[in-house]
Design an enzyme around this catalytic site. Structure first.
Site, PDB file in Angstrom:
ATOM      1  N   ASN A  51      15.192  66.424  79.147  1.00 45.56           N
ATOM      2  CA  ASN A  51      15.777  64.975  79.737  1.00 45.56           C
ATOM      3  C   ASN A  51      16.138  66.276  80.851  1.00 45.56           C
ATOM      4  O   ASN A  51      14.801  65.933  82.419  1.00 45.56           O
ATOM      5  CB  ASN A  51      17.299  64.567  80.075  1.00 45.56           C
ATOM      6  CG  ASN A  51      17.353  63.313  78.796  1.00 45.56           C
ATOM      7  OD1 ASN A  51      15.935  62.903  78.436  1.00 45.56           O
ATOM      8  ND2 ASN A  51      17.960  62.836  77.782  1.00 45.56           N
ATOM      9  N   LYS A 123      26.976  54.614  84.236  1.00 44.77           N
ATOM     10  CA  LYS A 123      25.157  54.107  84.213  1.00 44.77           C
ATOM     11  C   LYS A 123      24.979  53.937  83.120  1.00 44.77           C
ATOM     12  O   LYS A 123      24.919  54.852  82.186  1.00 44.77           O
ATOM     13  CB  LYS A 123      25.316  55.365  85.286  1.00 44.77           C
ATOM     14  CG  LYS A 123      23.508  54.907  85.514  1.00 44.77           C
ATOM     15  CD  LYS A 123      22.858  56.661  86.168  1.00 44.77           C
ATOM     16  CE  LYS A 123      21.588  55.834  86.466  1.00 44.77           C
ATOM     17  NZ  LYS A 123      20.993  55.726  85.307  1.00 44.77           N
TER      18      LYS A 123
END
Length: 668
Positions: A51, A123
């Site tokens: 990531n 989120k």
């Protein structure tokens, strides 16, 4: 002098153009890399970069686009989400679903909040869904898709654990939220999958596959949950110009709303810190926070860019990096022969826990990091949970890739599959392969032999009891040795042998699946066996062309199947195995294929069959196909309540698809 100035100016302009050309080339490289990584992650459920590396490349691309004023066609900064690839019906959203601009700096988020009351929420890391209600009833659910076109998954949404099927509000309502699977449910589902190679990599991938199933029965088993995060439209309702009031109203309607807190500049930092501490124990996967202005009119007045709305911002925690030294790379073989590299480093404290290992996934990632033993590296926890190597400070280079398998000592080779380099053991008799293969063979969906755990199989193989699958049915000759083994006894032995004897009565598709042929799952095995009349001889002589022509099989599976049985040794072992089994007689495709080419959808309760699965199996035996959603390709909808106003009945009437009761279906 003027002439000299003109020459200098021309040189500067040439240098500027050359620099821009170089930037554009780099932008093309970055676009290709990021697209490849996104395709692998979202569509193929695999990772080719971390990531952190993805974010770093993405940020570099954004900076180049700002500097040059150029956005290339196909740039990830101009696209949203994944492309729709499944067979689910497609539908265009009434307004594009945009991504969010993001920051990793609290001061930048604080500056963005300014003097405005703001809602700060998780989120969530799942799949975004749009729900539509009419007259108090859920009538439609659509995935985000690529932001403009999504997939219709209404029947699946109806079996989410917490989605209300009816609500008090009787007007037209459209809202957005995230479908997720909790960490607890993720672990439970993976524990039931005995083949370690087949387990899901993370909750997000499991959720994506669960939400987009063609059969909502599978979705129902996965405990998918929905958390609302945005109200798009509620006909006639007023919300005092407040996003928070919208959230409160949605709660009143029965929806679970994403956890949020009201912030201003004054309490923003402490609230972000509170969320950062809570993420360790938060049961729902999250990859950051979302901030949105409470004042809806103000937010709307800001408009949006081509990709981002200006009234909201995503916050991702700056990853906590720790410097350490790589002390070893552990190579872990699997059933398929793939040998996975794992980084072993000097222990460090990260996000409150001590870590010393991180998966490297494949050799391509190692090469990208130029990773060698002894290197100084930065490690972090992706989403504050999964340890990964962020960067290599010394970059000594990849070396000492094992030439022999750490389990069997057989030769290894580096193969490139889908642009990714990985290490494989090429010894067909590798013990790791055999243990994993036997684990699959005795699993629930294959021969279903209880009492043979991976640890027990390893002991039996080490003692020479088992060499082939057929040897499992001759374990009784080792009775005295098995009874005397640690952890065993007379009762355990008897239970095991009884389970082995029960397993003799099975079906050909279960046997084919249990062989562990790459890419061949149980459903594929059923399709192939049905096509060739459940006759072993026909299966083994089938060509790639014959197999590829089967609806639902395709060239990749066909190649794997043919390649497996081209090995004379595997053919001989297969025939010896069949001699020890009592295969249940199944109807071949040459008998009474009265439903060949017909597509059915089943809904509601059934009377003549034990359950819908039994009815589905009956249809498939007759050559028909059963899907989960009514589309233009559907030939019949089976529903005993022919006159009901269910979503499937409505869709069938719209498309002119006949609705049959069971009696009418059986009359076919």
């Amino acid at each position: 002098m003027e002439k000299q100035r003109e020459i200098i100016t021309a040189e500067e302009q040439g240098a500027e153009e050359l620099g821009k050309t170089g930037s554009v080339e780099r932008m093309r490289e970055l676009t290709a890399l990021l697209d490849q990584a996104a395709r692998a992650y979202y569509q193929e459920a695999r990772e080719i970069m971390s990531n952190l590396e993805y974010d770093k490349l993405y940020d570099e691309l954004v900076a180049l686009e700002r500097a040059t004023g150029i956005t290339l066609a196909g740039s990830p900064t101009a696209k949203v989400g994944y492309e729709v690839l499944s067979e689910l019906p497609k539908e265009r959203h009434e307004s594009p679903m945009l991504s969010l601009d993001k920051t990793k700096e609290v001061w930048e988020l604080k500056e963005w909040v300014g003097e405005h009351k703001t809602l700060l929420s998780w989120k969530l890391d799942g799949l975004t869904i749009v729900l539509t209600y009419e007259n108090g009833t859920l009538v439609k659910a659509v995935t985000r898709g690529n932001g403009e076109v999504g997939e219709v998954i209404t029947s699946n949404a109806r079996v989410f654990k917490n989605v209300p099927l009816s609500i008090p509000f009787q007007g037209s309502l459209v809202l957005r939220g995230e479908a997720v699977i909790t960490y607890g449910d993720f672990r439970k589902i993976n524990e039931k999958i005995e083949d370690a190679d087949a387990r899901y990599k993370n909750p997000r991938n499991l959720c994506s596959g669960s939400v987009r199933q063609l059969s909502n029965e599978i979705t129902a088993q996965r405990n998918v949950r929905f958390y609302a995060f945005s109200l798009v439209r509620a006909q006639g309702e007023e919300f005092e110009n407040s996003r928070e009031r919208q959230f409160q109203w949605l709660k009143e309607q029965g929806f679970d709303v994403v956890e949020y807190r009201v912030v201003t500049q004054e309490n923003l930092e402490e609230t972000v810190e509170a969320f950062s501490q809570a993420i360790e124990t938060n049961p729902v996967p999250s990859d950051g926070l979302v901030a949105i202005y409470d004042d809806m009119e103000y937010g709307r007045s800001l408009g949006a860019t081509a990709k981002f709305p200006r009234d909201s911002m995503a916050f991702k925690w700056a990853d906590e990096l720790r410097e350490t030294r790589l002390v070893d790379i552990e190579w872990s073989p699997s059933r398929t022969g793939l040998i996975n590299p794992v980084a072993i480093f000097e222990p460090v404290e990260l996000e409150g826990t001590t870590v010393s290992r991180a998966s490297l996934h494949n050799i391509s990632i190692m090469r990208g990091l130029e990773l060698g033993i002894g290197d100084t590296v930065h490690v972090y926890k992706a989403n504050m949970i999964i340890p990964q190597i962020a960067e290599n400070l010394t970059r000594s280079g990849v070396k000492d890739i094992p030439e022999v398998c750490p389990t069997c000592g057989g030769k290894t080779e580096v193969r490139q599959v889908n642009d990714v380099e990985s290490l494989y053991c090429i010894n067909p008799e590798c013990q790791a392969k055999r243990i994993k293969s036997f684990t699959l063979f005795v699993s629930r969906d294959a021969l279903n032999i209880e009492g043979l755990s991976e640890a027990t199989l390893e002991k039996f193989i080490a003692r020479g009891f088992i060499h082939t699958f057929g040897d499992l049915f001759a374990l009784s000759q080792y009775r005295e040795e098995i009874v005397s083994m640690e952890g065993f006894g007379e009762k355990s032995y008897v239970n095991l042998i009884e389970s082995v004897e029960r397993a003799r009565s099975t079906s050909l598709p279960r046997v084919i699946y249990g062989l562990g042929i790459p890419n061949v799952g149980l459903s594929n095995a059923k399709l192939i066996c049905r096509q060739f009349d459940y006759e072993a001889e026909k299966l083994l002589t089938a060509s790639r062309e014959d197999l590829s022509a089967i609806d639902g099989v395709g060239p990749v599976i066909a190649d794997s199947f043919v390649q497996y049985f081209q090995d004379p040794g595997k053919q001989e072992a297969f025939y010896r195995l069949l001699e020890k089994l009592n295969l249940q007689v199944e109807q071949s495709s040459g008998q009474e294929q009265t439903l060949a080419g017909k597509v059915f959808v089943i809904t509601g309760s059934v009377n003549h069959f034990a359950n819908r699965n039994e009815l589905k199996a009956y249809i498939e035996e007759k050559g028909g196909k059963v899907t989960g959603s009514v589309t233009s390709k559907t030939d019949y909808l089976i529903n005993n309540d022919v006159t009901s106003g269910s979503g499937k009945n409505k869709k069938a009437r719209e498309l002119g698809v006949p609705i049959l009761s069971e009696e009418e279906f059986l009359a076919l």
